[in-house]
Design a protein around this motif. Sequence first.
Motif, PDB file in Angstrom:
ATOM      1  N   HIS A  89       0.857  -1.188   0.000  1.00 23.83           N
ATOM      2  CA  HIS A  89       0.000   0.000   0.000  1.00 23.83           C
ATOM      3  C   HIS A  89       0.890   1.234   0.000  1.00 23.83           C
ATOM      4  O   HIS A  89       1.798   1.350   0.803  1.00 23.83           O
ATOM      5  CB  HIS A  89      -0.876  -0.032   1.263  1.00 23.83           C
ATOM      6  N   VAL A  90       0.627   2.134  -0.955  1.00 27.56           N
ATOM      7  CA  VAL A  90       1.404   3.371  -1.030  1.00 27.56           C
ATOM      8  C   VAL A  90       0.435   4.552  -0.887  1.00 27.56           C
ATOM      9  O   VAL A  90      -0.575   4.625  -1.593  1.00 27.56           O
ATOM     10  CB  VAL A  90       2.151   3.471  -2.388  1.00 27.56           C
ATOM     11  N   HIS A  91       0.727   5.474   0.021  1.00 32.67           N
ATOM     12  CA  HIS A  91      -0.090   6.681   0.157  1.00 32.67           C
ATOM     13  C   HIS A  91       0.407   7.694  -0.873  1.00 32.67           C
ATOM     14  O   HIS A  91       1.481   8.274  -0.703  1.00 32.67           O
ATOM     15  CB  HIS A  91       0.033   7.267   1.564  1.00 32.67           C
ATOM     16  N   CYS A  97      -4.678   6.419  -2.669  1.00 34.14           N
ATOM     17  CA  CYS A  97      -3.851   5.278  -2.312  1.00 34.14           C
ATOM     18  C   CYS A  97      -3.605   4.423  -3.549  1.00 34.14           C
ATOM     19  O   CYS A  97      -4.479   4.299  -4.408  1.00 34.14           O
ATOM     20  CB  CYS A  97      -4.552   4.393  -1.286  1.00 34.14           C
TER      21      CYS A  97
HETATM   22 NI    NI Z   1      -3.095   5.125   1.684  1.00 32.63          NI
END
Ligand code: NI
Length: 138
Positions: A89-91, A97
Amino acid sequence: MADLVRFGVSLEKELLTKFDKHIKEKNYATRSKAIGDLIRENLIKKEWVEGKEVVGAITLVYNHHRRELVNRLTDVEHNFHQLIISSQHVHLDEANCLEIVVVKGKPKEIDKLAQSLKSTKGVKHGSLTMATTGKGIA
Ligand code: NI
């Protein structure tokens, strides 16, 4: 390295010119590497069509402020937990996201999971990259 075999290929001149232009744009140093990749790509497609065990990556982009969406995605992923090897998961920013779900299993099941995630209301982008376990590919 695997044994190399040289072989001759006859092609229409126009087709070869187009191919050479195409592989130059794709930065291939040699026709051999480009042709090898095309063959592998086809063998991988065949693995997916024939229902062999395959691997893939599902990429999703969504807004995490939509809590019901995040819950729905998590529910779907739990329902298919046996297929999921890992997820990242990458913000991307305050709202967006990016999630990459790495999967391994039967193509039909993977398609079902990818489709369920992609079609979840609020998902901005969803794509499935079809790859191979590498076992059947030289
Ligand atoms: Ni995120």
